[in-house]
Structure formats: C-alpha cells, structure tokens
Design a protein around this motif. Structure first.
Motif, PDB file in Angstrom:
ATOM      1  N   ASP A 298      21.376  23.952  35.309  1.00 45.68           N
ATOM      2  CA  ASP A 298      20.598  24.739  34.345  1.00 45.68           C
ATOM      3  C   ASP A 298      21.151  26.157  34.259  1.00 45.68           C
ATOM      4  N   PRO A 299      21.111  26.753  33.057  1.00 38.63           N
ATOM      5  CA  PRO A 299      21.580  28.137  32.913  1.00 38.63           C
ATOM      6  C   PRO A 299      20.744  29.100  33.766  1.00 38.63           C
ATOM      7  N   ALA A 300      21.361  30.187  34.171  1.00 45.93           N
ATOM      8  CA  ALA A 300      20.675  31.172  35.018  1.00 45.93           C
ATOM      9  C   ALA A 300      19.446  31.764  34.341  1.00 45.93           C
ATOM     10  N   TRP A 301      19.467  31.846  33.004  1.00 49.53           N
ATOM     11  CA  TRP A 301      18.353  32.466  32.302  1.00 49.53           C
ATOM     12  C   TRP A 301      17.090  31.615  32.298  1.00 49.53           C
ATOM     13  N   THR A 302      17.133  30.414  32.830  1.00 46.72           N
ATOM     14  CA  THR A 302      15.953  29.546  32.847  1.00 46.72           C
ATOM     15  C   THR A 302      15.019  29.832  34.025  1.00 46.72           C
ATOM     16  N   TRP A 303      15.280  30.897  34.766  1.00 42.53           N
ATOM     17  CA  TRP A 303      14.453  31.227  35.925  1.00 42.53           C
ATOM     18  C   TRP A 303      12.972  31.360  35.576  1.00 42.53           C
ATOM     19  N   TRP A 304      12.672  31.749  34.357  1.00 42.66           N
ATOM     20  CA  TRP A 304      11.288  32.011  33.957  1.00 42.66           C
ATOM     21  C   TRP A 304      10.524  30.760  33.541  1.00 42.66           C
TER      22      TRP A 304
END
Length: 167
Positions: A43-49
């Motif tokens: 998963d892309p890093a920006w999916t943390w949220w």
C-alpha cells in the motif's frame, strides 16, 4: 488492498448520496473487510490515515446522507471516541459532523455538550469546509429558534460570532 478499500468507500458515499442504501452498505462492508487485512507494504505510504476511525466516519456519513440521523449520531460519537486527542483536525471535523447530526435530531442537551468541545478548535484548526458546516449548523438552529433552549441558543450565537471573526 487499501486502495481498493478507498474505492469501495467512495462508491458507497456516492451510492448513499443517490439514495441507494443497500448497495452503499454492501460497498462499505467490502471496505471494512479490506481494512481488516491491515495496511501492507504494497500500500502507498499516504494510506496511513485509512483506519477504523475514518471508515466509521464514512459509514456515519452514509447514514446521514440517507436521512438515518439516529444511526449516524451513534457512529459520529464513535469517530470522536476513536480519534486520538493529538489529531485536532480530525477531532474538529468529527465533532462538527456530530453537532450537525444532534441539531438535526433536535437533541439539544447532547448538542450543548458537544458544542463546548467545538469552540476549542474554531480559529485554531484551519478548515474552511468544517467552518462552512458549522455556519450551516448555526443557521439550522436559528431556523428552529422557538424550539431551541435559550442556553443552547446563546452558545450557538456565540459560535456564529466566533466563526465570523475567524473567517
């Protein structure tokens, strides 16, 4: 996986906005299933949220968009409970939506307890969308004025003035 979950969330919201609750909640169920697998290295890093709090908020929004405000309130309360105190932007957004739902239901006592928390974020957390939602809540209360307890009405007037100064 999380990218697919986001697709299902966005589709669920669109379906709810068009009044198709069964299909909206089917897509939300798919998103929840994908989220339960967790974020992976694929998963892309920006999916943390993308987490339980965020999906709960989207589920609440689907209920609200379908006019099921009672169920939405329960889920908005849950988003506030799930959102960490060190995430003021998220808490501000979730509290504003909870306040809108409570005002829509004319649950003045609960709304009064939530509005106190909202005050702490106005002017401190920059969110034009949340400020616009709160202005809408103020207008809603003004239209319901005869039915609004005076103590809550006074606090809402103060919120309107604070929002005007913060703009």
């Amino acid at each position: 996986m999380i990218g697919r979950a986001l697709f299902h969330v966005r589709r669920a919201r669109a379906l709810a906005q068009f009044g198709d609750g069964p299909r909206a909640f089917d897509d939300l169920a798919k998103a929840w299933a994908l989220l339960s697998d967790g974020i992976t290295t694929r998963d892309p890093a920006w999916t943390w949220w993308v987490n339980e709090c965020e999906l709960t908020w989207h589920e609440a929004m689907c209920h609200a968009e379908l006019g099921d405000w009672r169920h939405a309130v329960d889920l908005f309360w849950r988003t506030v409970d799930l959102c960490p105190a060190d995430k003021p932007r998220g808490r501000y957004i979730y509290l504003a939506h909870l306040l809108e739902a409570l005002v829509t239901l004319r649950a003045w006592g609960d709304a009064e307890s939530v509005i106190d928390d909202v005050f702490g974020y106005v002017g401190e957390v920059g969110s034009a969308r949340t400020a616009a939602l709160l202005r809408k809540v103020v207008e809603h209360v003004e239209r319901a004025w005869p039915a609004v307890p005076s103590s809550f009405g006074d606090v809402v007037k103060d919120l309107g003035q604070l929002l005007a100064r913060a703009s």
